[in-house]
Scaffold this motif. Structure first.
Motif, PDB file in Angstrom:
ATOM      1  N   THR A 120      32.473  51.752  40.124  1.00 27.58           N
ATOM      2  CA  THR A 120      32.839  50.466  40.708  1.00 27.58           C
ATOM      3  C   THR A 120      32.680  49.320  39.705  1.00 27.58           C
ATOM      4  N   TYR A 121      32.607  49.638  38.435  1.00 26.53           N
ATOM      5  CA  TYR A 121      32.372  48.634  37.400  1.00 26.53           C
ATOM      6  C   TYR A 121      33.395  47.490  37.475  1.00 26.53           C
ATOM      7  N   GLY A 122      34.662  47.836  37.671  1.00 26.83           N
ATOM      8  CA  GLY A 122      35.705  46.812  37.718  1.00 26.83           C
ATOM      9  C   GLY A 122      35.531  45.829  38.859  1.00 26.83           C
ATOM     10  N   THR A 123      34.997  46.297  39.977  1.00 28.67           N
ATOM     11  CA  THR A 123      34.716  45.389  41.092  1.00 28.67           C
ATOM     12  C   THR A 123      33.670  44.358  40.676  1.00 28.67           C
ATOM     13  N   GLY A 124      32.651  44.820  39.969  1.00 32.78           N
ATOM     14  CA  GLY A 124      31.644  43.896  39.455  1.00 32.78           C
ATOM     15  C   GLY A 124      32.225  42.901  38.469  1.00 32.78           C
ATOM     16  N   GLU A 125      33.189  43.340  37.677  1.00 35.38           N
ATOM     17  CA  GLU A 125      33.822  42.424  36.724  1.00 35.38           C
ATOM     18  C   GLU A 125      34.586  41.319  37.449  1.00 35.38           C
ATOM     19  N   MET A 126      35.240  41.648  38.569  1.00 35.97           N
ATOM     20  CA  MET A 126      35.923  40.614  39.341  1.00 35.97           C
ATOM     21  C   MET A 126      34.915  39.619  39.916  1.00 35.97           C
ATOM     22  N   ILE A 127      33.803  40.126  40.414  1.00 35.67           N
ATOM     23  CA  ILE A 127      32.764  39.239  40.935  1.00 35.67           C
ATOM     24  C   ILE A 127      32.242  38.320  39.833  1.00 35.67           C
ATOM     25  N   ARG A 128      31.989  38.896  38.673  1.00 38.95           N
ATOM     26  CA  ARG A 128      31.478  38.097  37.543  1.00 38.95           C
ATOM     27  C   ARG A 128      32.462  37.004  37.154  1.00 38.95           C
ATOM     28  N   HIS A 129      33.737  37.343  37.118  1.00 38.97           N
ATOM     29  CA  HIS A 129      34.761  36.360  36.767  1.00 38.97           C
ATOM     30  C   HIS A 129      34.783  35.218  37.782  1.00 38.97           C
ATOM     31  N   ALA A 130      34.670  35.570  39.060  1.00 41.78           N
ATOM     32  CA  ALA A 130      34.671  34.547  40.101  1.00 41.78           C
ATOM     33  C   ALA A 130      33.424  33.669  40.016  1.00 41.78           C
ATOM     34  N   LEU A 131      32.289  34.277  39.704  1.00 41.75           N
ATOM     35  CA  LEU A 131      31.056  33.508  39.529  1.00 41.75           C
ATOM     36  C   LEU A 131      31.211  32.497  38.399  1.00 41.75           C
ATOM     37  N   LYS A 132      31.762  32.940  37.288  1.00 40.47           N
ATOM     38  CA  LYS A 132      31.943  32.057  36.131  1.00 40.47           C
ATOM     39  C   LYS A 132      32.980  30.973  36.415  1.00 40.47           C
ATOM     40  N   SER A 133      33.848  31.234  37.406  1.00 37.08           N
ATOM     41  CA  SER A 133      34.870  30.249  37.781  1.00 37.08           C
ATOM     42  C   SER A 133      34.353  29.248  38.801  1.00 37.08           C
ATOM     43  N   GLY A 134      33.105  29.406  39.228  1.00 37.90           N
ATOM     44  CA  GLY A 134      32.494  28.444  40.129  1.00 37.90           C
ATOM     45  C   GLY A 134      32.318  28.900  41.565  1.00 37.90           C
ATOM     46  N   CYS A 135      32.788  30.103  41.917  1.00 36.03           N
ATOM     47  CA  CYS A 135      32.626  30.593  43.289  1.00 36.03           C
ATOM     48  C   CYS A 135      31.166  30.965  43.548  1.00 36.03           C
ATOM     49  N   ARG A 136      30.692  30.610  44.725  1.00 37.49           N
ATOM     50  CA  ARG A 136      29.328  30.988  45.115  1.00 37.49           C
ATOM     51  C   ARG A 136      29.304  31.685  46.469  1.00 37.49           C
ATOM     52  N   HIS A 137      30.422  31.723  47.128  1.00 34.37           N
ATOM     53  CA  HIS A 137      30.547  32.457  48.389  1.00 34.37           C
ATOM     54  C   HIS A 137      31.600  33.554  48.205  1.00 34.37           C
ATOM     55  N   PHE A 138      31.302  34.719  48.725  1.00 32.79           N
ATOM     56  CA  PHE A 138      32.169  35.870  48.509  1.00 32.79           C
ATOM     57  C   PHE A 138      32.466  36.594  49.815  1.00 32.79           C
ATOM     58  N   LEU A 139      33.743  36.860  50.031  1.00 36.19           N
ATOM     59  CA  LEU A 139      34.194  37.738  51.102  1.00 36.19           C
ATOM     60  C   LEU A 139      34.785  38.962  50.405  1.00 36.19           C
ATOM     61  N   ILE A 140      34.159  40.109  50.588  1.00 31.23           N
ATOM     62  CA  ILE A 140      34.563  41.290  49.831  1.00 31.23           C
ATOM     63  C   ILE A 140      34.954  42.406  50.780  1.00 31.23           C
ATOM     64  N   CYS A 141      36.149  42.927  50.607  1.00 31.53           N
ATOM     65  CA  CYS A 141      36.673  44.025  51.419  1.00 31.53           C
ATOM     66  C   CYS A 141      36.496  45.320  50.634  1.00 31.53           C
ATOM     67  N   ILE A 142      35.837  46.313  51.245  1.00 30.62           N
ATOM     68  CA  ILE A 142      35.440  47.478  50.447  1.00 30.62           C
ATOM     69  C   ILE A 142      36.073  48.790  50.917  1.00 30.62           C
TER      70      ILE A 142
END
Length: 389
Positions: A120-142
């Motif tokens: 699931t490494y790529g999923t973490g990379e998307m989260i990291r990118h969003a964090l660096k873009s300023g997002c602090r709330h996440f809705l994640i469909c798994i």
């Protein structure tokens, strides 16, 4: 349903999931609307694309809420570079991510599926990118994962390190689970301390055991019987390690086994909250407000069966409608156990098939859309001409 005054049907809401492999939610709604207008041309029709947390859920949310898409290069389940996208809503404060975009089973051929190796490494990379873009709330469909790694890959992309008994850092995939003896959080992405995660999940499987992630879902991801046992033992060991590490016991927690244990990884390390996928989506689009003055709601999915009433999208629609006493009609490509579905509250359920045919032919997009339109016309004509339904 009393239809004495329905010859001038004022408002119908269409809230349908996709018919997977055949037509999208938007295409189903388009055909249903065409059928309604054929019989009630002056009826006000509202269309709401919905999903239950599985594939397509993120797109449904992003498009409905007029969000913006972001593209990012990440690694697929076998650590090969791909381009994935996620959405940002709420003025960029909230990221909407579908794990299948980076870690989904559809990214692999049948021959490439191996849940011992996939990550699931790529999923973490998307989260990291969003964090660096300023997002602090996440809705994640798994939904729709190719993985069984307990979320370790996702966590590794966010800076977590999993170490063996010698203190050496382990690699990716479920094959590391049985070797994890300690966890290093010294390099975790700092923005995570401010982040909040809601995880859309439509299953209640525990982390390990005979009803857990490995035994129930790993076979469809490429695991044979021996591998399933190995995977399950790895998840059990990882759960024990987590309990020692931070005191959180996720092993028997409902939903922790979602997406090969990714749900458990979110709960154990990111303080995430698992919620019903359809409930998350209906709340996000303010569904109650949309339907409160409706005369009828039409919902549906590709197959209506016992699973429909166990948390799938049509059940969520039915639950919302029941608060306002609005009748709900469900349509599907196939229908199983219609009496049970009606007993749970649907006004009626209909298969869209018009004639005997092959599955391949029935799932053709043009054929399915026409069958949906014709079926809707039939339903509307019943409503128009009967006095009591």
């Amino acid at each position: 349903m009393n239809t004495d005054n329905l010859e001038s049907m004022k408002k119908i809401v269409i809230a349908v999931d996709s018919f997977k492999g055949s037509v999208s939610s938007a295409q189903v709604a388009h055909s249903v609307e065409a059928g309604i207008k054929s019989v009630f041309p002056d009826c006000h029709v509202e269309k709401a694309s919905i999903a239950d947390g599985g594939e397509g859920s993120a797109e449904t949310l992003i498009d409905t809420l007029k969000g913006e898409y972001r593209e990012v290069y990440v690694n697929d389940p076998l650590m090969r570079p791909i381009k994935a996208r996620y959405g940002m809503i709420d003025d960029g404060k909230t990221a909407v991510i579908e794990m299948a975009a980076a870690s989904g089973i559809t990214l692999l051929t049948a021959e490439q599926r191996n849940p011992m190796k996939t990550t699931t490494y790529g999923t973490g990379e998307m989260i990291r990118h969003a964090l660096k873009s300023g997002c602090r709330h996440f809705l994640i469909c798994i939904g729709g994962s190719a993985t069984n790694d307990g979320g370790t890959g996702m966590l590794q992309a966010l800076g977590f390190r999993f170490l063996d008994k010698k203190g050496s850092e382990l690699g990716q995939g479920a094959e590391i689970l049985s070797q994890i003896e300690s966890i290093d959080t010294s390099n975790v992405t700092p923005e995570l301390s401010q982040a909040q995660f809601k995880i859309a999940c439509d299953v209640t499987n525990p982390f390990s055991g005979t009803s857990g992630a490995a035994f129930v879902y790993a076979p469809q991801k490429g695991a044979d019987a021996d591998m399933v046992k190995t995977l399950d033992a790895g998840l059990k060991h990882f759960a024990d390690t987590i309990r020692i590490f931070n005191g959180k016991d996720i092993d028997s927690l409902p939903g922790a086994g979602a997406a090969g244990g990714l749900g458990g990884g979110f709960i154990a390390f990111l303080n995430a909250r698992l919620i019903s996928g359809i409930e998350m989506i209906l709340k996000a689009i303010d569904f109650d407000h949309l339907i409160m003055d409706a005369d009828l709601i039409i919902t549906g999915e590709g197959k209506l069966d016992a699973q429909t009433i166990m948390g799938k999208a049509p059940r969520g629609v039915l639950n919302a409608a029941s608060k306002f006493g609005i009748p709900v009609v469900a349509i599907g490509g196939t229908v199983e156990n219609a009496p049970e579905l009606i007993a749970h509250g649907f006004a009626s359920v209909f298969s869209i098939l018009q004639t005997p045919t092959t599955l391949q032919a029935a799932m053709g997009t043009d054929v399915a859309m026409e069958n949906i339109r014709v079926s809707t016309i039939q339903i509307m004509n019943v409503i128009k001409h009967c006095k009591q339904c």
